[in-house]
Design an enzyme around this catalytic site. Structure first.
Site, PDB file in Angstrom:
ATOM      1  N   ASN A  26     -77.313  46.840  30.811  1.00 50.63           N
ATOM      2  CA  ASN A  26     -77.734  47.800  31.831  1.00 50.63           C
ATOM      3  C   ASN A  26     -76.688  48.900  31.960  1.00 50.63           C
ATOM      4  O   ASN A  26     -76.355  49.494  30.919  1.00 50.63           O
ATOM      5  CB  ASN A  26     -78.188  47.145  33.148  1.00 50.63           C
ATOM      6  CG  ASN A  26     -77.241  46.209  33.844  1.00 50.63           C
ATOM      7  OD1 ASN A  26     -76.976  45.120  33.363  1.00 50.63           O
ATOM      8  ND2 ASN A  26     -76.729  46.584  34.998  1.00 50.63           N
ATOM      9  N   ASP A  27     -76.176  49.201  33.124  1.00 44.12           N
ATOM     10  CA  ASP A  27     -75.415  50.443  33.351  1.00 44.12           C
ATOM     11  C   ASP A  27     -74.385  50.799  32.267  1.00 44.12           C
ATOM     12  O   ASP A  27     -73.603  49.934  31.853  1.00 44.12           O
ATOM     13  CB  ASP A  27     -74.593  50.352  34.638  1.00 44.12           C
ATOM     14  CG  ASP A  27     -75.333  49.779  35.806  1.00 44.12           C
ATOM     15  OD1 ASP A  27     -76.526  49.490  35.687  1.00 44.12           O
ATOM     16  OD2 ASP A  27     -74.689  49.603  36.847  1.00 44.12           O
ATOM     17  N   TRP A  51     -80.744  39.942  32.393  1.00 44.55           N
ATOM     18  CA  TRP A  51     -79.531  40.165  33.184  1.00 44.55           C
ATOM     19  C   TRP A  51     -78.839  38.835  33.490  1.00 44.55           C
ATOM     20  O   TRP A  51     -79.495  37.847  33.809  1.00 44.55           O
ATOM     21  CB  TRP A  51     -79.900  40.890  34.487  1.00 44.55           C
ATOM     22  CG  TRP A  51     -78.721  41.344  35.280  1.00 44.55           C
ATOM     23  CD1 TRP A  51     -78.067  42.530  35.148  1.00 44.55           C
ATOM     24  CD2 TRP A  51     -78.047  40.626  36.320  1.00 44.55           C
ATOM     25  NE1 TRP A  51     -77.028  42.594  36.034  1.00 44.55           N
ATOM     26  CE2 TRP A  51     -76.996  41.441  36.770  1.00 44.55           C
ATOM     27  CE3 TRP A  51     -78.217  39.369  36.913  1.00 44.55           C
ATOM     28  CZ2 TRP A  51     -76.120  41.054  37.792  1.00 44.55           C
ATOM     29  CZ3 TRP A  51     -77.347  38.982  37.931  1.00 44.55           C
ATOM     30  CH2 TRP A  51     -76.312  39.822  38.357  1.00 44.55           C
ATOM     31  N   ARG A 154     -68.993  48.457  45.485  1.00 47.18           N
ATOM     32  CA  ARG A 154     -68.953  48.368  44.025  1.00 47.18           C
ATOM     33  C   ARG A 154     -69.000  49.720  43.316  1.00 47.18           C
ATOM     34  O   ARG A 154     -69.149  50.754  43.913  1.00 47.18           O
ATOM     35  CB  ARG A 154     -70.083  47.472  43.515  1.00 47.18           C
ATOM     36  CG  ARG A 154     -71.489  47.896  43.870  1.00 47.18           C
ATOM     37  CD  ARG A 154     -72.490  46.884  43.283  1.00 47.18           C
ATOM     38  NE  ARG A 154     -73.856  47.193  43.632  1.00 47.18           N
ATOM     39  CZ  ARG A 154     -74.491  46.737  44.715  1.00 47.18           C
ATOM     40  NH1 ARG A 154     -73.851  45.944  45.555  1.00 47.18           N
ATOM     41  NH2 ARG A 154     -75.741  47.066  44.954  1.00 47.18           N
ATOM     42  N   ASP A 155     -68.894  49.615  41.976  1.00 46.00           N
ATOM     43  CA  ASP A 155     -69.124  50.702  41.018  1.00 46.00           C
ATOM     44  C   ASP A 155     -68.098  51.836  41.119  1.00 46.00           C
ATOM     45  O   ASP A 155     -68.457  53.016  41.241  1.00 46.00           O
ATOM     46  CB  ASP A 155     -70.557  51.254  41.164  1.00 46.00           C
ATOM     47  CG  ASP A 155     -71.608  50.162  41.042  1.00 46.00           C
ATOM     48  OD1 ASP A 155     -71.274  49.076  40.532  1.00 46.00           O
ATOM     49  OD2 ASP A 155     -72.763  50.384  41.471  1.00 46.00           O
ATOM     50  N   GLU A 209     -75.801  53.184  44.391  1.00 45.07           N
ATOM     51  CA  GLU A 209     -75.003  52.537  43.344  1.00 45.07           C
ATOM     52  C   GLU A 209     -74.431  53.608  42.406  1.00 45.07           C
ATOM     53  O   GLU A 209     -74.929  54.732  42.346  1.00 45.07           O
ATOM     54  CB  GLU A 209     -75.861  51.553  42.542  1.00 45.07           C
ATOM     55  CG  GLU A 209     -76.433  50.426  43.402  1.00 45.07           C
ATOM     56  CD  GLU A 209     -77.198  49.357  42.623  1.00 45.07           C
ATOM     57  OE1 GLU A 209     -77.042  48.174  42.945  1.00 45.07           O
ATOM     58  OE2 GLU A 209     -77.958  49.704  41.711  1.00 45.07           O
ATOM     59  N   TRP A 307     -85.097  48.856  37.430  1.00 42.26           N
ATOM     60  CA  TRP A 307     -84.987  47.473  37.918  1.00 42.26           C
ATOM     61  C   TRP A 307     -86.338  46.878  38.312  1.00 42.26           C
ATOM     62  O   TRP A 307     -86.457  45.664  38.448  1.00 42.26           O
ATOM     63  CB  TRP A 307     -83.999  47.400  39.084  1.00 42.26           C
ATOM     64  CG  TRP A 307     -82.581  47.449  38.614  1.00 42.26           C
ATOM     65  CD1 TRP A 307     -81.644  48.393  38.915  1.00 42.26           C
ATOM     66  CD2 TRP A 307     -81.928  46.509  37.735  1.00 42.26           C
ATOM     67  NE1 TRP A 307     -80.458  48.108  38.281  1.00 42.26           N
ATOM     68  CE2 TRP A 307     -80.608  46.963  37.553  1.00 42.26           C
ATOM     69  CE3 TRP A 307     -82.341  45.340  37.081  1.00 42.26           C
ATOM     70  CZ2 TRP A 307     -79.678  46.280  36.749  1.00 42.26           C
ATOM     71  CZ3 TRP A 307     -81.423  44.673  36.282  1.00 42.26           C
ATOM     72  CH2 TRP A 307     -80.120  45.143  36.130  1.00 42.26           C
TER      73      TRP A 307
HETATM   74  C1  FRU Z   1     -76.683  49.032  39.002  1.00 40.95           C
HETATM   75  C2  FRU Z   1     -75.943  47.742  39.330  1.00 40.95           C
HETATM   76  C3  FRU Z   1     -74.559  48.043  39.849  1.00 40.95           C
HETATM   77  C4  FRU Z   1     -73.805  46.797  39.514  1.00 40.95           C
HETATM   78  C5  FRU Z   1     -74.428  46.382  38.205  1.00 40.95           C
HETATM   79  C6  FRU Z   1     -74.535  44.901  37.993  1.00 40.95           C
HETATM   80  O1  FRU Z   1     -77.685  48.887  38.067  1.00 40.95           O
HETATM   81  O2  FRU Z   1     -76.694  46.986  40.255  1.00 40.95           O
HETATM   82  O3  FRU Z   1     -74.508  48.400  41.216  1.00 40.95           O
HETATM   83  O4  FRU Z   1     -72.431  47.027  39.402  1.00 40.95           O
HETATM   84  O5  FRU Z   1     -75.724  46.939  38.177  1.00 40.95           O
HETATM   85  O6  FRU Z   1     -74.995  44.623  36.701  1.00 40.95           O
END
Ligand code: FRU
Length: 501
Positions: A26-27, A51, A154-155, A209, A307
């Site tokens: 993902n990200d 995931w 986060r992030d 996010e 998502w």
């Molecule tokens: C965004 C997210 C982030 C997190 C990550 C977890 O897609 O939910 O906020 O760090 O994915 O995989």
């Protein structure tokens, strides 16, 4: 592996986009240009194609078109999952993780602490460093370095601020469920001081996010810098689910002040069309920019998925591609500051297998197959002028009357992408959809640049003012390109098609 991965041949593997060999991603994380290579790290499940087991996967590219996958860079363990974050080149060794002669790369990531760990239930920011140019990483022994006692913090995206207020590291991260970006300052990447917060503002229909903050010259004038704050949110996007919004304004080293906020506080769901979106489609999420790109270029990548159905898209053995790399610039459009987005110019260096050009022609009502440019992987550049048609445009990855429609509805002022007959859609209830975005003619015309790949369509419209990205899962035999007009004629001003596969 889940049932949805039963597809035997890897027919959806993209030709122009990065996807992991046989795992989930993902990200995008830790995007940085370093030692002549673009490094793409990403949220990765090294053990499966759904995931879980969140770790940082790693790929590099010399040219933004070809990618090499490397060993997992930072792995989850019994204490923590490794959530999203960023990487800086600590040139002056402010962190002390390297030496003056051999400065380190430092990753700032979110530790999502697991049940039973010392910080169970918290999300906090941690460090890892690399002394070999980004291939192997060591976790800092005093992690986490920044905790707010929060389960939704986060992030972190860390940038080097060099301005009127001094020279230091700035972190933007989120308090996701408060719809807030939090800004911190540090001199050594280890101890952090709160500067300010931003939000809630504009779209708040889902958690905030993956933020980013960067300066850009307005209309190419280096004397006139403005700051762009991007924030992804999930759900709450303009066409449903995950999406990214942006604000343009000023950052004085402490506070980001937006000049483009439409609503403060909690969103009015009817106003989504007034906000600034990084993309109007359903499959461009968690977009962040590269650090340290030469010549001041600002390049971004997004996760090309949503998502709402991300874990169920019918690809195997991998799941989820990244978007193309985009170059973003800031321009004055109708008196407002807006991002313009184009496919990174490196894409045009790829030699097409065939090229096709069509001159201006009338587009009578109906569907018109274009003889010649058949393919699964294409760049299409088209210009149209509206006639009396209610809707006109392109059908890509077509098969008879079916395909993915990219259309203009001039009366409604809409760009649409209709993927209801694009191929496989029934793996999730919400996948078959028609995306809409506001569009106005420029000098009386509509300009589209469209990249089509094995499982995606990315539309860059009106010279980059508007982008719309969607996944599609057509049959391999769906290779036709058609033009169409409904309810009257339109004019095709020009069409060129480069076919890569
Ligand atoms: C965004 C997210 C982030 C997190 C990550 C977890 O897609 O939910 O906020 O760090 O994915 O995989």
């Amino acid at each position: 592996m889940t049932a949805a991965t039963a597809t035997t041949a890897d027919t959806f593997r993209p030709a122009l986009h990065y996807a992991a060999r046989n795992t989930w991603l993902n990200d995008p994380n830790g995007l940085i240009f370093h030692d002549g290579l673009y490094h793409l790290y990403y949220q990765n499940n090294p053990l499966d194609n759904v995931w879980g087991n969140m770790s940082w996967g790693h790929a590099t590219s010399p040219d933004l078109t070809t990618w090499t996958e490397h060993a997992v860079a930072i792995s989850c363990d019994e204490e923590e999952d490794i959530f999203s974050g960023s990487i800086v080149f600590d040139q002056d060794n402010t962190s002390g993780f390297g030496t003056g002669a051999a400065p380190p790369l430092v990753a700032v990531y979110t530790s999502a602490f697991k049940p039973g760990s010392a910080h169970e239930g918290l999300q906090a920011q941690s460090l890892a460093f690399s002394r070999d140019g980004g291939y192997t990483w060591t976790k800092h022994t005093a992690n986490p370095v920044l905790s707010r006692g929060s389960a939704e913090f986060r992030d972190p995206k860390v940038i080097r601020y060099d301005g009127g207020a001094g020279s230091y590291w700035v972190m933007v991260a989120v308090e996701a469920t408060d719809f807030q970006v939090v800004l911190y300052k540090s001199h050594d990447l280890k101890s952090w001081e709160l500067l300010s917060t931003f939000g809630p503002a504009n779209a708040t229909g889902g958690v905030w996010e993956c933020p980013d903050l960067f300066p850009l010259p307005v209309d190419g004038d280096p004397q006139n810098l403005q700051w762009v704050l991007t924030v992804n949110l999930n759900p709450g996007g303009p066409n449903g689910g995950s999406a990214g919004q942006y604000f343009v304004g000023d950052f004085d080293g402490t506070t980001f002040t937006s000049a483009t906020t439409v609503t403060e506080g909690l969103q009015d769901p009817d106003r989504l069309g007034e906000y600034q979106w990084l993309d109007w489609g359903r499959d461009y999420y968690a977009a962040v920019s590269f650090s340290n790109v030469p010549h001041g270029r600002r390049l971004m990548i997004g996760w090309m998925n949503n998502w709402q159905y991300g874990n169920e898209i019918p690809t195997a053995p991998w799941r989820s591609p990244m978007s193309l790399v985009r170059e973003v610039t800031l321009a004055t459009v109708d008196g407002n500051r807006r991002l313009l987005q184009h496919p990174a110019e490196e894409m045009t260096a790829l030699p097409p297998k065939t090229e096709f050009e069509s001159r201006a022609r009338e587009l009578p009502e109906g569907q018109h197959l274009i003889e010649g440019p058949q393919g699964r992987v294409q760049r299409i550049d088209a210009w149209f002028t509206a006639g009396t048609a209610e809707e006109f445009g392109l059908i890509v990855r077509g098969n008879g009357t079916k395909g993915t429609r990219i259309g203009i509805r001039p009366g409604a002022g809409q760009l649409i992408l209709d993927r209801r007959e694009s191929g496989l859609t029934d793996f999730h209830d919400s996948f078959a959809s028609v995306e809409c975005a506001p569009i106005l003619p420029v000098d009386g015309m509509y300009q589209l640049t469209v990249y089509v790949d094995s499982c995606s369509v990315e539309v860059f419209a009106q010279h980059g003012r508007l982008t719309l990205t969607d996944l599609i899962f057509p049959d391999e035999s769906s290779t036709e390109l058609s033009l169409y007009a409904n309810g009257g004629p339109a004019t095709l001003n020009s069409l060129s098609v480069a076919t890569y596969g």
